[in-house]
Write a protein that holds these residues in place. Structure first.
Motif, PDB file in Angstrom:
ATOM      1  N   ARG A  48       0.821  -1.217   0.000  1.00 37.76           N
ATOM      2  CA  ARG A  48       0.000   0.000   0.000  1.00 37.76           C
ATOM      3  C   ARG A  48       0.853   1.264   0.000  1.00 37.76           C
ATOM      4  N   TYR A  49       1.907   1.310   0.793  1.00 36.48           N
ATOM      5  CA  TYR A  49       2.772   2.491   0.891  1.00 36.48           C
ATOM      6  C   TYR A  49       4.101   2.282   0.172  1.00 36.48           C
ATOM      7  N   LEU A  50       4.172   1.276  -0.671  1.00 40.70           N
ATOM      8  CA  LEU A  50       5.428   0.933  -1.349  1.00 40.70           C
ATOM      9  C   LEU A  50       5.283   0.897  -2.870  1.00 40.70           C
ATOM     10  N   GLU A  68      13.143   4.796   6.242  1.00 39.33           N
ATOM     11  CA  GLU A  68      12.245   5.750   5.598  1.00 39.33           C
ATOM     12  C   GLU A  68      10.903   5.083   5.366  1.00 39.33           C
ATOM     13  N   THR A  69       9.843   5.793   5.705  1.00 41.43           N
ATOM     14  CA  THR A  69       8.491   5.286   5.500  1.00 41.43           C
ATOM     15  C   THR A  69       7.586   6.457   5.171  1.00 41.43           C
ATOM     16  N   GLN A  70       6.485   6.184   4.503  1.00 41.34           N
ATOM     17  CA  GLN A  70       5.527   7.249   4.230  1.00 41.34           C
ATOM     18  C   GLN A  70       4.937   7.736   5.557  1.00 41.34           C
ATOM     19  N   THR A  71       4.753   9.042   5.667  1.00 36.79           N
ATOM     20  CA  THR A  71       4.134   9.577   6.884  1.00 36.79           C
ATOM     21  C   THR A  71       2.712   9.033   7.041  1.00 36.79           C
ATOM     22  N   ALA A  72       2.071   8.693   5.941  1.00 37.16           N
ATOM     23  CA  ALA A  72       0.719   8.121   5.995  1.00 37.16           C
ATOM     24  C   ALA A  72       0.711   6.726   6.623  1.00 37.16           C
ATOM     25  N   ASN A  73       1.857   6.065   6.673  1.00 33.34           N
ATOM     26  CA  ASN A  73       1.945   4.723   7.244  1.00 33.34           C
ATOM     27  C   ASN A  73       2.183   4.850   8.752  1.00 33.34           C
ATOM     28  N   ALA A  74       1.112   5.201   9.462  1.00 32.94           N
ATOM     29  CA  ALA A  74       1.202   5.474  10.900  1.00 32.94           C
ATOM     30  C   ALA A  74       1.756   4.286  11.684  1.00 32.94           C
ATOM     31  N   SER A  75       1.390   3.072  11.313  1.00 29.22           N
ATOM     32  CA  SER A  75       1.868   1.885  12.039  1.00 29.22           C
ATOM     33  C   SER A  75       3.385   1.760  11.949  1.00 29.22           C
ATOM     34  N   SER A  76       3.930   2.009  10.779  1.00 29.86           N
ATOM     35  CA  SER A  76       5.378   1.919  10.607  1.00 29.86           C
ATOM     36  C   SER A  76       6.083   3.033  11.376  1.00 29.86           C
ATOM     37  N   ALA A 132       4.990  11.005  -2.490  1.00 31.22           N
ATOM     38  CA  ALA A 132       4.337  11.075  -1.190  1.00 31.22           C
ATOM     39  C   ALA A 132       5.306  11.618  -0.148  1.00 31.22           C
ATOM     40  N   GLU A 133       4.749  12.151   0.937  1.00 29.27           N
ATOM     41  CA  GLU A 133       5.600  12.620   2.020  1.00 29.27           C
ATOM     42  C   GLU A 133       6.200  11.426   2.752  1.00 29.27           C
ATOM     43  N   GLN A 134       7.504  11.482   2.935  1.00 26.74           N
ATOM     44  CA  GLN A 134       8.242  10.423   3.617  1.00 26.74           C
ATOM     45  C   GLN A 134       8.762  10.942   4.951  1.00 26.74           C
TER      46      GLN A 134
END
Length: 164
Positions: free
Chosen positions: A31-33, A126-134, A154-156
């Motif tokens: 989803r975020y990748l 590094e992870t998307q800011t939208a990926n709250a769990s990560s 996307a914002e990282q």
């Protein structure tokens, strides 16, 4: 092999292809990748690239399996970061194993391994800011938000931790 209390991390080998493909084909994982990868030739090329990169010093790719039964649950890696200076810790786990603490356990072990066994001074993730769990996972294991930037559309969030 690297071991945690419930998982074993085994260097990725050619026989792991069909396990690793599960990660690339799963819409929740990807989803975020950048989305799923379903093209068989592309998957084989990506996998061969991973195996080839594993020969570079300080670059590692492991399959994560449960100790109790050897079941594949995800992948974890240490690879060159985009800045060309740091090493990035990355992880992807199959959704049916989310929420059990496996990722936290494995990421903590990788941080320890990075600082004590291969003597890295710093790790980034590094992870998307939208990926709250990560983001929460990285904070839980002691990583701190270092930067936010736009990459891959996307914002990282770039997290880091230094050896003490």
């Amino acid at each position: 092999m690297i071991v945690t209390s419930r998982c074993k991390l085994m260097k990725m080998v050619s026989g792991d292809f069909y396990d690793v493909v599960q990660i690339y084909k799963d819409p929740q994982v990807r989803r975020y990748l950048g989305g799923t990868v379903n093209d068989e030739l592309l998957l084989k090329n990506k996998f061969e690239e991973i195996l080839s990169k594993s020969k570079i010093p300080r670059v590692y790719f492991w399959c994560v399996r449960l100790i109790e039964n050897g079941q594949f649950i995800g992948v974890v890696s240490l690879d060159q970061y985009h800045d060309g200076t740091n090493i990035e810790l990355s992880y992807e786990f199959l959704p049916q194993h989310w929420g059990n603490g496996y990722a936290t356990e494995v990421v903590r072990r990788m941080i320890h391994y990075s600082f004590t066994e291969i003597d890295l001074p710093k790790l980034v993730s590094e992870t998307q800011t939208a990926n709250a769990s990560s983001c929460k996972l990285l904070e839980r294991v002691g990583m701190r938000l270092e930067n936010r930037l736009m990459r891959f559309g996307a914002e990282q969030a770039v997290y880091s931790i230094e050896r003490t």
